[in-house]
Design a protein around this motif. Structure first.
Motif, mmCIF file in Angstrom:
data_model
loop_
_atom_site.group_PDB
_atom_site.id
_atom_site.type_symbol
_atom_site.label_atom_id
_atom_site.label_comp_id
_atom_site.label_asym_id
_atom_site.label_seq_id
_atom_site.Cartn_x
_atom_site.Cartn_y
_atom_site.Cartn_z
ATOM 1 N N GLN A 89 44.614 -78.886 -56.125
ATOM 2 C CA GLN A 89 44.371 -79.162 -57.540
ATOM 3 C C GLN A 89 43.530 -78.029 -58.102
ATOM 4 O O GLN A 89 42.539 -77.623 -57.502
ATOM 5 N N ASN A 90 43.895 -77.514 -59.276
ATOM 6 C CA ASN A 90 43.175 -76.415 -59.902
ATOM 7 C C ASN A 90 42.031 -76.966 -60.736
ATOM 8 O O ASN A 90 42.249 -77.584 -61.787
ATOM 9 N N ASN A 91 40.802 -76.759 -60.286
ATOM 10 C CA ASN A 91 39.621 -77.194 -61.019
ATOM 11 C C ASN A 91 39.002 -76.048 -61.811
ATOM 12 O O ASN A 91 37.892 -76.180 -62.323
ATOM 13 N N GLY A 92 39.729 -74.921 -61.879
ATOM 14 C CA GLY A 92 39.270 -73.794 -62.671
ATOM 15 C C GLY A 92 40.102 -73.645 -63.913
ATOM 16 O O GLY A 92 40.435 -74.629 -64.594
ATOM 17 N N THR A 93 40.461 -72.391 -64.226
ATOM 18 C CA THR A 93 41.301 -72.111 -65.380
ATOM 19 C C THR A 93 42.570 -71.417 -64.910
ATOM 20 O O THR A 93 42.713 -71.074 -63.733
ATOM 21 N N ALA A 94 43.474 -71.161 -65.867
ATOM 22 C CA ALA A 94 44.723 -70.494 -65.508
ATOM 23 C C ALA A 94 44.469 -69.063 -65.080
ATOM 24 O O ALA A 94 45.159 -68.519 -64.205
ATOM 25 N N THR A 95 43.468 -68.389 -65.688
ATOM 26 C CA THR A 95 43.160 -67.000 -65.332
ATOM 27 C C THR A 95 42.181 -66.898 -64.178
ATOM 28 O O THR A 95 42.168 -65.904 -63.462
ATOM 29 N N SER A 96 41.342 -67.916 -63.981
ATOM 30 C CA SER A 96 40.391 -67.939 -62.864
ATOM 31 C C SER A 96 40.518 -69.266 -62.130
ATOM 32 O O SER A 96 39.686 -70.174 -62.282
ATOM 33 N N PRO A 97 41.599 -69.424 -61.363
ATOM 34 C CA PRO A 97 41.832 -70.719 -60.705
ATOM 35 C C PRO A 97 40.812 -70.982 -59.598
ATOM 36 O O PRO A 97 40.306 -70.069 -58.964
ATOM 37 N N LYS A 98 40.528 -72.256 -59.388
ATOM 38 C CA LYS A 98 39.674 -72.704 -58.293
ATOM 39 C C LYS A 98 40.381 -73.881 -57.629
ATOM 40 O O LYS A 98 40.293 -75.021 -58.075
ATOM 41 N N MET A 99 41.104 -73.571 -56.558
ATOM 42 C CA MET A 99 41.927 -74.575 -55.898
ATOM 43 C C MET A 99 41.118 -75.371 -54.878
ATOM 44 O O MET A 99 40.339 -74.799 -54.117
ATOM 45 N N GLU A 100 41.350 -76.685 -54.882
ATOM 46 C CA GLU A 100 40.706 -77.561 -53.916
ATOM 47 C C GLU A 100 41.722 -78.571 -53.410
ATOM 48 O O GLU A 100 42.664 -78.944 -54.129
ATOM 49 N N PRO A 101 41.582 -79.041 -52.158
ATOM 50 C CA PRO A 101 42.525 -80.027 -51.616
ATOM 51 C C PRO A 101 42.573 -81.287 -52.484
ATOM 52 O O PRO A 101 41.558 -81.728 -53.033
ATOM 53 N N ALA A 102 43.762 -81.839 -52.630
ATOM 54 C CA ALA A 102 43.932 -83.025 -53.461
ATOM 55 C C ALA A 102 45.142 -83.816 -52.974
ATOM 56 O O ALA A 102 45.979 -83.327 -52.213
ATOM 57 N N THR A 103 45.211 -85.066 -53.425
ATOM 58 C CA THR A 103 46.375 -85.901 -53.139
ATOM 59 C C THR A 103 47.542 -85.447 -54.004
ATOM 60 O O THR A 103 47.377 -85.135 -55.191
ATOM 61 N N CYS A 104 48.724 -85.385 -53.425
ATOM 62 C CA CYS A 104 49.892 -84.924 -54.165
ATOM 63 C C CYS A 104 50.225 -85.902 -55.285
ATOM 64 O O CYS A 104 50.434 -87.104 -55.042
ATOM 65 N N LYS A 105 50.263 -85.396 -56.510
ATOM 66 C CA LYS A 105 50.626 -86.182 -57.681
ATOM 67 C C LYS A 105 51.040 -85.228 -58.780
ATOM 68 O O LYS A 105 50.987 -83.995 -58.615
ATOM 69 N N SER A 106 51.438 -85.774 -59.903
ATOM 70 C CA SER A 106 51.885 -84.939 -61.011
ATOM 71 C C SER A 106 50.758 -84.018 -61.469
ATOM 72 O O SER A 106 49.607 -84.453 -61.651
ATOM 73 N N GLY A 107 51.095 -82.742 -61.618
ATOM 74 C CA GLY A 107 50.113 -81.763 -62.063
ATOM 75 C C GLY A 107 49.456 -80.976 -60.936
ATOM 76 O O GLY A 107 48.829 -79.941 -61.175
ATOM 77 N N THR A 108 49.576 -81.475 -59.704
ATOM 78 C CA THR A 108 49.022 -80.740 -58.562
ATOM 79 C C THR A 108 50.040 -79.708 -58.075
ATOM 80 O O THR A 108 51.165 -79.654 -58.533
ATOM 81 N N PHE A 109 49.625 -78.906 -57.105
ATOM 82 C CA PHE A 109 50.466 -77.829 -56.596
ATOM 83 C C PHE A 109 50.739 -78.067 -55.111
ATOM 84 O O PHE A 109 49.799 -78.143 -54.311
#
Length: 254
Positions: free
Chosen positions: A176-196
């Motif tokens: 899940q991106n907890n940053g921005t589109a230009t400065s992403p900050k990815m963290e583990p998350a449960t798979c759902k809509s909007g996650t990667f």
């Protein structure tokens, strides 16, 4: 890494062999209270002009940077001048020995006892020789001086590859991106809509878009750059990028 003016970067020079196998060098860090000596480790396979960051080692806990310069093979040491013996030395040395022998012989001839015989009478007079110089034995006393031996605390050095939150997410997992589109900050998350969702992991590279070419259904790529961190007595002293441990995640947005 933030920008650094080149005049604020410390420079160290090592040989190509030291750069290949790794080495340690001492630097002097400027400080308002005076220069502070610091020993840093140069890792193996360090390239020429590599820039090392020493976290918290500057004044007031700021970061400082060290530029590593590898000396070229054309930089040779100046030859050490040979010590020559003066031309007069052999003749003067022999002459000094001859003079010493002559003086020694004359000195003993002058002190030799002589006997005088009378030519007019049959009575002979013999002189006795008594050494005029008395000798006393030389004595000395020795008092051992007290010495104090001090032992310094052993230095502990270690290194390790810095961990990242994305390390725990394998193929099929989601971020899940907890940053921005230009400065992403990815963290583990449960798979759902909007996650990667992670479709592939490409290890040993930092070229995201190139690494994910050919991975079907990829919508995004995310580069995780890893660092090798060096510690001295538990304190971080420097870090350099570790390409072999870095990787690119090929992602599909759900």
């Amino acid at each position: 890494m933030s920008e650094n003016p080149e005049d604020q970067v410390l420079r160290v020079q090592i040989t190509a062999a030291e750069a290949a196998r790794g080495t340690t060098v001492k630097i002097h860090v400027p400080n308002p209270a005076g220069a502070r000596e610091l020993t840093i480790r140069i890792p193996a396979a360090t390239p020429n002009n590599a820039l090392l960051r020493l976290a918290g080692q500057g004044p007031n806990g700021t970061d400082i940077y060290v530029r590593v310069v590898i000396a070229t093979s054309t930089q040779k040491q100046a030859p050490v001048p040979r010590q020559s013996v003066p031309a007069w030395f052999p003749i003067g040395f022999v002459a000094a020995i001859v003079v010493a022998i002559i003086v020694f012989t004359q000195s003993h001839d002058n002190n030799r006892p002589s006997s005088v015989a009378s030519s007019s009478t049959s009575t002979s007079t013999t002189s006795s020789y008594t050494p005029s110089t008395s000798y006393s034995p030389y004595s000395y006393s020795y008092t051992p001086s007290s010495t104090t031996t001090t032992y310094s605390t052993p230095t502990s050095e270690s290194e390790q590859v810095e961990a990242a939150p994305e390390d725990s997410v394998g193929v099929g997992g989601c971020l899940q991106n907890n940053g921005t589109a230009t400065s992403p900050k990815m963290e583990p998350a449960t798979c759902k809509s909007g996650t990667f969702k992670v479709l592939a992991r490409k290890t040993g590279t930092t070229f995201g878009s190139i690494a994910c070419n050919g991975v079907a259904r990829t919508t995004h790529d995310y580069t995780v750059e890893k660092y090798t961190v060096y510690y001295r007595n538990g304190i971080e002293t420097s870090r350099i990028p570790n390409i072999s441990e870095s990787y690119v995640l090929c992602l599909r947005q759900l």
